[in-house]
Motif scaffolding. Structure first.
Motif, PDB file in Angstrom:
ATOM      1  N   PHE A   1       0.806  -1.235   0.048  1.00 34.79           N
ATOM      2  CA  PHE A   1       0.000   0.108  -0.055  1.00 34.79           C
ATOM      3  C   PHE A   1       0.871   1.165  -0.044  1.00 34.79           C
ATOM      4  N   PRO A   2       1.814   1.420   0.769  1.00 38.30           N
ATOM      5  CA  PRO A   2       2.732   2.583   0.873  1.00 38.30           C
ATOM      6  C   PRO A   2       3.398   2.805  -0.534  1.00 38.30           C
ATOM      7  N   ALA A   3       3.902   1.195  -0.875  1.00 36.92           N
ATOM      8  CA  ALA A   3       4.664   1.531  -2.147  1.00 36.92           C
ATOM      9  C   ALA A   3       4.028   2.008  -3.464  1.00 36.92           C
ATOM     10  N   VAL A   4       2.645   1.601  -3.389  1.00 36.57           N
ATOM     11  CA  VAL A   4       1.569   1.963  -4.669  1.00 36.57           C
ATOM     12  C   VAL A   4       1.372   3.477  -4.456  1.00 36.57           C
ATOM     13  N   PHE A   5       0.944   3.952  -3.340  1.00 37.39           N
ATOM     14  CA  PHE A   5       0.514   5.367  -2.942  1.00 37.39           C
ATOM     15  C   PHE A   5       1.516   6.351  -2.959  1.00 37.39           C
ATOM     16  N   LEU A   6       2.793   6.015  -2.582  1.00 37.04           N
ATOM     17  CA  LEU A   6       3.769   7.092  -2.435  1.00 37.04           C
ATOM     18  C   LEU A   6       4.835   6.963  -3.583  1.00 37.04           C
ATOM     19  N   TYR A   7       4.882   5.832  -4.308  1.00 39.14           N
ATOM     20  CA  TYR A   7       5.652   5.782  -5.594  1.00 39.14           C
ATOM     21  C   TYR A   7       4.815   5.617  -6.692  1.00 39.14           C
ATOM     22  N   GLY A   8       4.322   4.583  -6.792  1.00 38.96           N
ATOM     23  CA  GLY A   8       3.263   4.345  -8.031  1.00 38.96           C
ATOM     24  C   GLY A   8       2.415   5.557  -8.278  1.00 38.96           C
ATOM     25  N   LEU A   9       1.669   5.952  -7.408  1.00 40.80           N
ATOM     26  CA  LEU A   9       0.642   7.135  -7.975  1.00 40.80           C
ATOM     27  C   LEU A   9       1.181   8.119  -8.521  1.00 40.80           C
ATOM     28  N   PRO A  10       2.426   9.080  -7.912  1.00 45.98           N
ATOM     29  CA  PRO A  10       2.978   9.940  -8.586  1.00 45.98           C
ATOM     30  C   PRO A  10       3.550   9.797 -10.022  1.00 45.98           C
ATOM     31  N   VAL A  11       4.230   8.329 -10.018  1.00 42.59           N
ATOM     32  CA  VAL A  11       4.673   8.130 -11.223  1.00 42.59           C
ATOM     33  C   VAL A  11       3.842   7.846 -12.220  1.00 42.59           C
ATOM     34  N   SER A  12       2.430   7.215 -11.993  1.00 37.23           N
ATOM     35  CA  SER A  12       1.622   7.464 -12.931  1.00 37.23           C
ATOM     36  C   SER A  12       1.166   8.623 -13.171  1.00 37.23           C
ATOM     37  N   LEU A  13       0.860   9.718 -12.407  1.00 38.94           N
ATOM     38  CA  LEU A  13       0.652  11.066 -12.617  1.00 38.94           C
ATOM     39  C   LEU A  13       1.420  11.575 -13.757  1.00 38.94           C
ATOM     40  N   LEU A  14       2.796  11.414 -13.517  1.00 36.96           N
ATOM     41  CA  LEU A  14       3.904  11.797 -14.262  1.00 36.96           C
ATOM     42  C   LEU A  14       3.805  11.047 -15.832  1.00 36.96           C
ATOM     43  N   ILE A  15       3.618   9.872 -15.819  1.00 34.90           N
ATOM     44  CA  ILE A  15       3.370   9.208 -17.173  1.00 34.90           C
ATOM     45  C   ILE A  15       2.345   9.771 -17.787  1.00 34.90           C
ATOM     46  N   GLU A  16       1.157   9.929 -16.966  1.00 36.16           N
ATOM     47  CA  GLU A  16      -0.090  10.277 -17.885  1.00 36.16           C
ATOM     48  C   GLU A  16       0.042  11.980 -18.372  1.00 36.16           C
ATOM     49  N   LYS A  17       0.853  12.620 -17.603  1.00 40.39           N
ATOM     50  CA  LYS A  17       0.965  14.116 -18.078  1.00 40.39           C
ATOM     51  C   LYS A  17       1.834  14.183 -19.308  1.00 40.39           C
TER      52      LYS A  17
ATOM     53  N   TRP B   1      16.551  -5.518  -5.194  1.00 39.75           N
ATOM     54  CA  TRP B   1      16.847  -6.236  -6.282  1.00 39.75           C
ATOM     55  C   TRP B   1      16.080  -7.588  -6.403  1.00 39.75           C
ATOM     56  N   TYR B   2      15.754  -8.074  -4.999  1.00 34.80           N
ATOM     57  CA  TYR B   2      15.154  -9.358  -5.078  1.00 34.80           C
ATOM     58  C   TYR B   2      13.457  -9.093  -5.485  1.00 34.80           C
ATOM     59  N   PHE B   3      13.106  -7.938  -5.134  1.00 34.79           N
ATOM     60  CA  PHE B   3      11.552  -8.079  -5.366  1.00 34.79           C
ATOM     61  C   PHE B   3      11.304  -7.134  -6.747  1.00 34.79           C
ATOM     62  N   THR B   4      12.327  -7.280  -7.624  1.00 34.73           N
ATOM     63  CA  THR B   4      11.975  -6.370  -8.820  1.00 34.73           C
ATOM     64  C   THR B   4      10.876  -7.169  -9.645  1.00 34.73           C
ATOM     65  N   ILE B   5      10.615  -8.430  -9.747  1.00 30.56           N
ATOM     66  CA  ILE B   5       9.569  -8.917 -10.404  1.00 30.56           C
ATOM     67  C   ILE B   5       8.360  -8.494  -9.908  1.00 30.56           C
ATOM     68  N   TYR B   6       8.181  -8.261  -8.664  1.00 27.76           N
ATOM     69  CA  TYR B   6       6.931  -7.810  -7.835  1.00 27.76           C
ATOM     70  C   TYR B   6       6.855  -6.488  -8.249  1.00 27.76           C
ATOM     71  N   SER B   7       7.747  -5.796  -8.278  1.00 33.65           N
ATOM     72  CA  SER B   7       7.502  -4.058  -8.771  1.00 33.65           C
ATOM     73  C   SER B   7       7.194  -4.180 -10.101  1.00 33.65           C
ATOM     74  N   LEU B   8       7.796  -4.915 -10.961  1.00 30.63           N
ATOM     75  CA  LEU B   8       7.241  -4.876 -12.385  1.00 30.63           C
ATOM     76  C   LEU B   8       5.986  -5.279 -12.394  1.00 30.63           C
ATOM     77  N   GLY B   9       5.483  -6.375 -11.888  1.00 28.15           N
ATOM     78  CA  GLY B   9       4.030  -6.856 -11.951  1.00 28.15           C
ATOM     79  C   GLY B   9       3.141  -5.968 -11.443  1.00 28.15           C
ATOM     80  N   ILE B  10       3.386  -5.556 -10.245  1.00 25.99           N
ATOM     81  CA  ILE B  10       2.388  -4.216  -9.889  1.00 25.99           C
ATOM     82  C   ILE B  10       2.248  -3.074 -10.733  1.00 25.99           C
ATOM     83  N   SER B  11       3.302  -2.731 -11.246  1.00 24.52           N
ATOM     84  CA  SER B  11       3.414  -1.509 -12.179  1.00 24.52           C
ATOM     85  C   SER B  11       2.391  -1.905 -13.307  1.00 24.52           C
ATOM     86  N   LEU B  12       2.465  -2.815 -13.797  1.00 23.39           N
ATOM     87  CA  LEU B  12       1.913  -3.199 -15.067  1.00 23.39           C
ATOM     88  C   LEU B  12       0.452  -3.681 -14.501  1.00 23.39           C
TER      89      LEU B  12
END
Length: 127
Positions: free
Chosen positions: A52-68, A97-108
């Motif tokens: 939850f913190p990763a998605v809201f604190l990292y994913g949300l601003p990144v998503s806003l940036l990508i959309e902009k 580094w160990y959780f990169t696959i999770y990060s990529l999956g959550i991002s997609l």
């Protein structure tokens, strides 16, 4: 747009916690899983603390940036959005580094949920 992104982040967080709990129960980090379903049911609170913190604190601003950035494009908006989400999904590799696959999956997954919600039309109100 911001409300849609908040909803996307919430849906993505919930789905991610559920999926990760089934794929990698918390007991599997510490050894052999003796009772899979018990471990799966105990995993969501643990994963929620991180997802939850990763998605809201990292994913949300990144998503806003990508959309902009991509809304200014005339062609290739969909492709550049996917590339942007994948890039920022892999970027935490240098820290986790160990959780990169999770990060990529959550991002997609974030991209997919956002795309579905953006295509959903709002019902028209009659006055």
């Amino acid at each position: 747009m911001f409300k849609r992104k908040i909803l996307t982040a919430l849906i993505t967080s919930i789905l991610s916690v559920i999926i990760i709990s089934f794929i990698t129960p918390t007991d599997s980090f510490f050894g052999e899983v003796h009772n899979y379903w018990k471990s799966v049911l105990q995993s969501p609170p643990v994963f929620s603390v991180y997802v939850f913190p990763a998605v809201f604190l990292y994913g949300l601003p990144v998503s806003l940036l990508i959309e902009k950035i991509t809304t200014k494009m005339e062609a290739g908006q969909l492709q550049f959005s996917i590339i942007g989400y994948a890039f920022f999904g892999v970027l935490p590799f240098f820290l986790l580094w160990y959780f990169t696959i999770y990060s990529l999956g959550i991002s997609l997954l974030f991209y997919l949920v956002d795309y579905i919600l953006s295509k959903k039309k709002k019902p028209e109100t009659v006055m």
